[in-house]
Design a protein around this motif. Structure first.
Motif, PDB file in Angstrom:
ATOM      1  N   PHE A 193      -5.258   4.467  -4.179  1.00 53.02           N
ATOM      2  CA  PHE A 193      -6.582   4.433  -3.566  1.00 53.02           C
ATOM      3  C   PHE A 193      -6.531   4.644  -2.045  1.00 53.02           C
ATOM      4  O   PHE A 193      -7.528   5.037  -1.442  1.00 53.02           O
ATOM      5  N   LEU A 194      -5.372   4.406  -1.434  1.00 58.11           N
ATOM      6  CA  LEU A 194      -5.232   4.650   0.002  1.00 58.11           C
ATOM      7  C   LEU A 194      -5.045   6.129   0.311  1.00 58.11           C
ATOM      8  O   LEU A 194      -5.525   6.620   1.345  1.00 58.11           O
ATOM      9  N   ARG A 195      -4.366   6.841  -0.553  1.00 51.76           N
ATOM     10  CA  ARG A 195      -3.912   8.196  -0.231  1.00 51.76           C
ATOM     11  C   ARG A 195      -5.017   9.142   0.251  1.00 51.76           C
ATOM     12  O   ARG A 195      -4.796   9.891   1.207  1.00 51.76           O
ATOM     13  N   PRO A 196      -6.218   9.160  -0.327  1.00 49.36           N
ATOM     14  CA  PRO A 196      -7.231  10.104   0.162  1.00 49.36           C
ATOM     15  C   PRO A 196      -7.645   9.879   1.615  1.00 49.36           C
ATOM     16  O   PRO A 196      -8.234  10.769   2.227  1.00 49.36           O
ATOM     17  N   PHE A 197      -7.326   8.700   2.161  1.00 50.36           N
ATOM     18  CA  PHE A 197      -7.770   8.357   3.514  1.00 50.36           C
ATOM     19  C   PHE A 197      -6.616   8.275   4.518  1.00 50.36           C
ATOM     20  O   PHE A 197      -6.833   7.969   5.683  1.00 50.36           O
ATOM     21  N   ILE A 198      -5.393   8.576   4.081  1.00 51.44           N
ATOM     22  CA  ILE A 198      -4.213   8.226   4.858  1.00 51.44           C
ATOM     23  C   ILE A 198      -4.120   8.969   6.177  1.00 51.44           C
ATOM     24  O   ILE A 198      -3.448   8.503   7.115  1.00 51.44           O
ATOM     25  N   THR A 199      -4.761  10.119   6.319  1.00 50.64           N
ATOM     26  CA  THR A 199      -4.668  10.853   7.578  1.00 50.64           C
ATOM     27  C   THR A 199      -5.705  10.403   8.604  1.00 50.64           C
ATOM     28  O   THR A 199      -5.701  10.883   9.740  1.00 50.64           O
ATOM     29  N   MET A 230       1.257 -10.386  -4.652  1.00 48.61           N
ATOM     30  CA  MET A 230       0.273  -9.319  -4.585  1.00 48.61           C
ATOM     31  C   MET A 230       0.615  -8.420  -3.395  1.00 48.61           C
ATOM     32  O   MET A 230       1.497  -8.740  -2.597  1.00 48.61           O
ATOM     33  N   THR A 231      -0.106  -7.305  -3.269  1.00 53.64           N
ATOM     34  CA  THR A 231       0.095  -6.360  -2.174  1.00 53.64           C
ATOM     35  C   THR A 231      -1.151  -6.279  -1.299  1.00 53.64           C
ATOM     36  O   THR A 231      -2.268  -6.215  -1.812  1.00 53.64           O
ATOM     37  N   ILE A 232      -0.933  -6.295   0.015  1.00 50.24           N
ATOM     38  CA  ILE A 232      -1.967  -5.958   0.989  1.00 50.24           C
ATOM     39  C   ILE A 232      -1.532  -4.665   1.658  1.00 50.24           C
ATOM     40  O   ILE A 232      -0.392  -4.552   2.118  1.00 50.24           O
ATOM     41  N   MET A 233      -2.428  -3.666   1.735  1.00 43.27           N
ATOM     42  CA  MET A 233      -2.023  -2.342   2.204  1.00 43.27           C
ATOM     43  C   MET A 233      -3.116  -1.685   3.041  1.00 43.27           C
ATOM     44  O   MET A 233      -4.304  -1.866   2.805  1.00 43.27           O
ATOM     45  N   SER A 234      -2.691  -0.917   4.022  1.00 46.08           N
ATOM     46  CA  SER A 234      -3.535   0.009   4.763  1.00 46.08           C
ATOM     47  C   SER A 234      -2.589   0.955   5.498  1.00 46.08           C
ATOM     48  O   SER A 234      -1.379   0.942   5.233  1.00 46.08           O
ATOM     49  N   ARG A 235      -3.093   1.764   6.404  1.00 38.12           N
ATOM     50  CA  ARG A 235      -2.197   2.518   7.270  1.00 38.12           C
ATOM     51  C   ARG A 235      -1.764   1.606   8.406  1.00 38.12           C
ATOM     52  O   ARG A 235      -2.603   0.946   9.035  1.00 38.12           O
ATOM     53  N   SER A 236      -0.460   1.539   8.664  1.00 35.16           N
ATOM     54  CA  SER A 236       0.080   0.572   9.615  1.00 35.16           C
ATOM     55  C   SER A 236      -0.376   0.859  11.040  1.00 35.16           C
ATOM     56  O   SER A 236      -0.162   1.961  11.552  1.00 35.16           O
ATOM     57  N   GLN A 291       4.738   9.038  -3.948  1.00 35.13           N
ATOM     58  CA  GLN A 291       3.372   9.013  -3.427  1.00 35.13           C
ATOM     59  C   GLN A 291       3.362   8.579  -1.959  1.00 35.13           C
ATOM     60  O   GLN A 291       2.641   9.141  -1.124  1.00 35.13           O
ATOM     61  N   GLU A 292       4.195   7.593  -1.614  1.00 38.32           N
ATOM     62  CA  GLU A 292       4.285   7.141  -0.224  1.00 38.32           C
ATOM     63  C   GLU A 292       4.935   8.209   0.666  1.00 38.32           C
ATOM     64  O   GLU A 292       4.543   8.371   1.830  1.00 38.32           O
ATOM     65  N   LYS A 293       5.899   8.929   0.133  1.00 39.09           N
ATOM     66  CA  LYS A 293       6.496  10.036   0.886  1.00 39.09           C
ATOM     67  C   LYS A 293       5.441  11.104   1.179  1.00 39.09           C
ATOM     68  O   LYS A 293       5.398  11.676   2.279  1.00 39.09           O
ATOM     69  N   MET A 310       2.237  10.572   1.499  1.00 36.19           N
ATOM     70  CA  MET A 310       1.316  10.048   2.508  1.00 36.19           C
ATOM     71  C   MET A 310       1.927  10.123   3.899  1.00 36.19           C
ATOM     72  O   MET A 310       1.262  10.507   4.863  1.00 36.19           O
ATOM     73  N   ASN A 311       3.190   9.750   4.025  1.00 37.60           N
ATOM     74  CA  ASN A 311       3.840   9.823   5.340  1.00 37.60           C
ATOM     75  C   ASN A 311       3.972  11.258   5.822  1.00 37.60           C
ATOM     76  O   ASN A 311       3.774  11.552   7.009  1.00 37.60           O
ATOM     77  N   ALA A 312       4.294  12.183   4.904  1.00 39.21           N
ATOM     78  CA  ALA A 312       4.405  13.590   5.284  1.00 39.21           C
ATOM     79  C   ALA A 312       3.062  14.122   5.784  1.00 39.21           C
ATOM     80  O   ALA A 312       3.018  14.918   6.733  1.00 39.21           O
ATOM     81  N   ALA A 313       1.975  13.671   5.183  1.00 42.08           N
ATOM     82  CA  ALA A 313       0.642  14.099   5.617  1.00 42.08           C
ATOM     83  C   ALA A 313       0.360  13.661   7.045  1.00 42.08           C
ATOM     84  O   ALA A 313      -0.463  14.272   7.737  1.00 42.08           O
ATOM     85  N   ASN A 314       1.046  12.626   7.502  1.00 39.65           N
ATOM     86  CA  ASN A 314       0.878  12.135   8.871  1.00 39.65           C
ATOM     87  C   ASN A 314       2.001  12.588   9.802  1.00 39.65           C
ATOM     88  O   ASN A 314       2.196  12.024  10.881  1.00 39.65           O
ATOM     89  N   GLY A 315       2.759  13.598   9.371  1.00 41.97           N
ATOM     90  CA  GLY A 315       3.727  14.218  10.261  1.00 41.97           C
ATOM     91  C   GLY A 315       5.106  13.615  10.263  1.00 41.97           C
ATOM     92  O   GLY A 315       5.971  14.026  11.058  1.00 41.97           O
ATOM     93  N   PHE A 316       5.392  12.649   9.389  1.00 44.30           N
ATOM     94  CA  PHE A 316       6.734  12.072   9.329  1.00 44.30           C
ATOM     95  C   PHE A 316       7.675  13.041   8.630  1.00 44.30           C
ATOM     96  O   PHE A 316       7.330  13.654   7.617  1.00 44.30           O
ATOM     97  N   SER A 317       8.890  13.154   9.173  1.00 41.26           N
ATOM     98  CA  SER A 317       9.859  14.109   8.632  1.00 41.26           C
ATOM     99  C   SER A 317      11.272  13.598   8.884  1.00 41.26           C
ATOM    100  O   SER A 317      11.477  12.423   9.222  1.00 41.26           O
TER     101      SER A 317
END
Length: 589
Positions: A47-53, A81-87, A514-516, A518-525
């Motif tokens: 549910f986070l992925r569509p908003f990750i950028t 449980m998990t709490i999640m957002s973009r850090s 899926q997390e890879k 999301m990070n790639a969408a934000n320029g992580f390499s």
């Protein structure tokens, strides 16, 4: 006659709250998503992925709290449980697995997860009782510490609270659950504050439907038998007796205790600061999460929560402090202000190196308060060691990966940990793969800690395992004893979905990839999948004696390349369209 449920283990619905207008609604979840992403970290990531950028502080950036199918059942250690957002600290995927009773109460209220978007016009509290959702004024708690806020609201149910640090925009602020369980890393507390949420309370009275009760009891017994036989968990020197602080002497004995901001790896006063010293000084009793047979938390008769291993290590060796009471007080201050103890201590170690200062206990307490309240140099330190060191022209003094401070294990002493730090989707995190289990604890099998041979596959496998564990949800510590084979039986009994360990590993692989994405969408390499130069350039020394040799950079890069190949990434460390399709993941959303 009881009606047969449509789904077992899950509730089948999530709660969506929009703080912009105060509205909320229920969303039903397609059952196929449960099979693919399980719950917890996996479903939150979906549910986070569509908003990750989006920028982390954009009103549309969701804050997600998700349980898993094992929560609110008799499955061992199912109270997480998990709490999640973009850090806010790193810009990468930001998630925390946290214990206490919050996950159980969310599930008892009838929700698999809560998704919060928007921003309240006022400092608010979210109060949930089953299907009743209230957004209430919390202005009266402005600036309150987490302890006092929890005390004021805890009769309303399980609590998640932020402190002054998050209200003051500290990038490594945390969320404190039920008074002392920290969702600490990556600044997730700031994800609450940016939405003007001071606290969340949840209470429910619903049961979770179980497909096969007798099979669940049997599979639970199988796990418990293995736990009882585990020296690492239940032995005389194990975690049940000493908490996670049981690792302190082990890491010291392996000469890999981060000391003086990772310039050394031996703390010559470690014997004064170990778990036994805490037992002698405080005579604590055990406490822990719901459904846990280990109970790794240590609490005194005066309700003082004692620090865990990373906090013990960083507030002693990393900042050259041998005052045990000062470590305990620093832990209390951080929890009350709502700050991650690892990042706080590591940032102070960076500050001490740059400033050539010896941090006394009095200075330690003062600096922590200055950070939490953005006073003096604390305003700079509140941004974490990476930004502070860069501003001071000393970037080499920040011991971070992807801007996340490293925990209490020197990577020169465990090469699997070195690789796992570098490739972690969360940044400098020990829990994505936790190779300490086999490199130090020899579980499930012993591996040579001073070689990269075989480590790429071990790290990838462990990442997939832990992604599945965080999604079920359960506690990683139990996997010192049990395996996904036992938990596949637990999962099958609860959900009615006949699943093998291989099925859960495959889901874990999908969740991690899926997390890879999301990070790639934000320029992580590949540039970000690296260690601080100190570990390649400097030996760890004590006086004139080499303790740990610097890591060979070429060997590290080869291990990283092997990891990329095994993980299904390209040579630059980026996801591929083909691997995403193989795992059933959309290439773009």
């Amino acid at each position: 006659m009881e009606t047969k449920p449509d789904i077992y283990g899950w509730c089948g619905r999530i709660l969506k709250i929009d703080l912009n207008d105060g509205s909320h609604h229920t969303e039903q979840i397609d059952n196929a998503l449960y099979r693919k992403f399980i719950g917890g970290r996996g479903l939150a990531g979906y549910f986070l992925r569509p908003f990750i950028t989006l920028p982390w502080n954009d009103n549309a950036m969701p804050l997600l709290l998700f349980t898993g199918p094992l929560v609110n059942t008799i499955s061992p250690t199912s109270g997480r449980m998990t709490i999640m957002s973009r850090s806010p600290l790193t810009g990468a995927v930001g998630d925390c697995s946290v214990g206490g009773s919050l996950g159980t109460e969310i599930k008892k209220a009838g929700w698999d997860g809560i998704i919060i978007t928007g921003k309240s016009d006022f400092l608010c509290g979210l109060e949930i009782i089953n299907d009743e959702i209230k957004i209430v004024e919390a202005k009266q708690y402005t600036g309150w510490g987490t302890a006092a806020t929890h005390q004021a609201i805890n009769k309303k149910g399980a609590t998640a609270v932020i402190g002054p640090a998050a209200e003051n925009d500290v990038l490594f602020s945390s969320v404190i659950v039920d008074g002392h369980y920290a969702a600490g890393r990556g600044g997730i507390g700031l994800s609450f504050a940016i939405k003007n949420i001071k606290y969340l309370t949840v209470r429910g009275d619903k049961n979770t439907f179980i497909f096969d009760g007798p099979a669940l009891k049997k599979s639970r017994a199988d796990v418990m038998r293995l736990v009882s036989a585990s020296p690492a968990l239940m032995g005389e020197q194990g975690i049940a007796r000493f908490g996670t602080g049981a690792l302190y002497d082990l890491i010291d004995a392996r000469t890999m205790m981060p000391t003086d901001n990772f310039r050394k790896s031996i703390f010559d006063r470690a014997s004064k600061m170990n778990a036994f010293a805490y037992q002698q000084r405080y005579h604590p009793h055990n406490t822990g999460c719901r459904g846990c047979p280990v109970l790794c938390k240590k609490e005194t008769a005066a309700d003082l929560i004692l620090p865990e291993f990373e906090t013990m290590s960083h507030f002693s060796a990393l900042i050259d402090n041998d005052n045990l009471e000062a470590v305990t007080e620093a832990n209390r201050i951080c929890n009350d202000l709502g700050m991650d103890t690892i990042s706080a201590a590591a940032t102070l170690a960076c500050y001490a190196e740059i400033s050539s200062l010896k941090i006394t206990p009095e200075m330690l307490f003062s600096l922590l308060h200055d950070i939490g309240h953005i006073r003096g140099v604390g305003a700079e330190l509140a941004e974490g060691s990476y930004r502070y060191a860069l501003r001071r022209g000393r970037p080499e003094t920040s011991m971070t990966v992807k801007k996340l401070e490293l925990p209490g294990y020197d990577p020169r002493g465990a090469y699997g940990m070195a690789l796992s730090y570098a490739v972690s989707t969360r940044g400098g995190c020990h829990l994505r793969a936790y190779p300490i289990s086999h490199e130090i604890l020899r579980k499930p099998v012993a591996t040579d800690r001073f070689t990269f041979d075989g480590k790429a596959r071990i790290i990838k496998t462990a990442e997939d395992l832990n992604a599945a564990v965080d999604s079920l949800t359960a506690c990683k510590f139990l996997f010192f004893a049990a395996s996904l084979e036992e938990y596949a039986q637990v999962f099958s009994a609860i959900t009615g979905l006949q699943s093998s360990a291989e099925d859960l590993f495959r889901a874990g692989e999908r969740i991690y990839y899926q997390e890879k994405l999301m990070n790639a969408a934000n320029g992580f390499s590949q540039v970000d999948d690296d260690l601080p130069k100190r570990f390649f350039n400097d030996d760890s020394r004590k006086d004139d004696r080499i303790v740990l040799k610097a890591i060979n950079r070429n060997d590290f890069y080869q291990a990283r390349a092997n990891y990329y190949r095994i993980r299904g990434l390209n040579e630059g460390g980026l996801p591929t369209k083909e691997k995403a399709a193989e795992l059933g993941l959309l290439w773009k959303v």
